[in-house]
Scaffold this active site. Sequence first.
Site, PDB file in Angstrom:
ATOM      1  N   ASP A 101       7.122  -4.326   4.198  1.00 21.46           N
ATOM      2  CA  ASP A 101       6.691  -3.744   5.470  1.00 21.46           C
ATOM      3  C   ASP A 101       6.196  -4.817   6.447  1.00 21.46           C
ATOM      4  O   ASP A 101       6.419  -4.726   7.649  1.00 21.46           O
ATOM      5  CB  ASP A 101       5.587  -2.712   5.225  1.00 21.46           C
ATOM      6  N   GLY A 102       5.514  -5.838   5.921  1.00 16.39           N
ATOM      7  CA  GLY A 102       5.045  -6.917   6.777  1.00 16.39           C
ATOM      8  C   GLY A 102       6.200  -7.642   7.449  1.00 16.39           C
ATOM      9  O   GLY A 102       6.112  -8.044   8.620  1.00 16.39           O
ATOM     10  N   THR A 133       0.495   5.810   8.136  1.00 15.96           N
ATOM     11  CA  THR A 133       0.660   5.707   6.687  1.00 15.96           C
ATOM     12  C   THR A 133       0.244   4.332   6.175  1.00 15.96           C
ATOM     13  O   THR A 133       0.504   3.996   5.021  1.00 15.96           O
ATOM     14  CB  THR A 133       2.118   5.979   6.283  1.00 15.96           C
ATOM     15  N   TYR A 175      -2.946   1.213   7.360  1.00 14.41           N
ATOM     16  CA  TYR A 175      -4.400   0.987   7.314  1.00 14.41           C
ATOM     17  C   TYR A 175      -5.168   2.259   7.666  1.00 14.41           C
ATOM     18  O   TYR A 175      -6.185   2.591   7.044  1.00 14.41           O
ATOM     19  CB  TYR A 175      -4.735  -0.137   8.294  1.00 14.41           C
ATOM     20  N   SER A 192      -5.667   4.526   4.748  1.00 13.51           N
ATOM     21  CA  SER A 192      -6.707   4.038   3.840  1.00 13.51           C
ATOM     22  C   SER A 192      -8.099   4.306   4.402  1.00 13.51           C
ATOM     23  O   SER A 192      -9.070   4.418   3.643  1.00 13.51           O
ATOM     24  CB  SER A 192      -6.524   2.540   3.597  1.00 13.51           C
TER      25      SER A 192
END
Length: 290
Positions: free
Chosen positions: A70-71, A182, A184, A187
């Site tokens: 994803d990064g 979906t 940070y 979380s």
Amino acid sequence: MLKVAIFPNFQKQNAFPCALEVCKRLDKLGAVCYVDTAYAAEFSSLAQVQCGTFFTLAHEVDIVIAIGGDGTILRCAKQMIGSKALLLGINTGYLGFMASMEADELDMLGRLTEGDYSVSRRMLLHGELTGEGTKTCFTALNDIAVSASMGKVFPFSIYADNILLGQFRADGMVCSTPTGSTAYALSAGGPIIEPELQCMEIALICPHSLFNRPMLLSAERRIAITHTAGSERQIFLSADGEAPIAFPSNYRLELCRSSHEISLLQLKKSNFYDAVHHKLMHSVKGFPEQ
């Protein structure tokens, strides 16, 4: 003729062989592949692969393929701002929630030349940090987060169109797009948002309160954040998890919807909630870790 730029992250396991195989398969399909000149040596065995500056390539090709996690997709998207190219993610990382396919599903690449795919258009966040006569601008596909060093609680205020939403004490805050809901923000206790919705989410990070909840705001709002942490606290902001930028107490951070979008290419017939089920729910459903 289909033109494709490859954006690989060779720090990810299997990304290198995957990138070579992608180029070989696309060549057989009649497409032309391009890579940044920084990777010329790695792709030297494939004479058909052409080189150039990736930023320029991203604005000249039809499709960009990011190979990694994803990064990698987030970094690739930054280079594509203002481009009309479609972005396809191939996951060779751990989660790869934003990726359209896995490294063992390259047979699906034939759909690119057939036009057998769908496109999901994603809004971006635009940020401006101003103070002492300076302005720093940045863009995020997922989120922009503000936090203190060492996880220290600090006081800050959030405004929407100059209307005070609240004054808070927390480890920080996350302003995310639906795409970033979906990541940070999830979380931090935020909701899952359908990625094509046009809105912004604000979630506090470990608030010092029993009753603070995430907020959803119209994408047309202009959000502002100020803080009074003082010199004893170092406050930073980060766009899509990139290197932190200092956010002094006499500065103001403003966030709004960017005038640009990123178009994610989807090859599978599955939908967003299939990805939620298979990639975010595995730990509670007893699926094996990958």
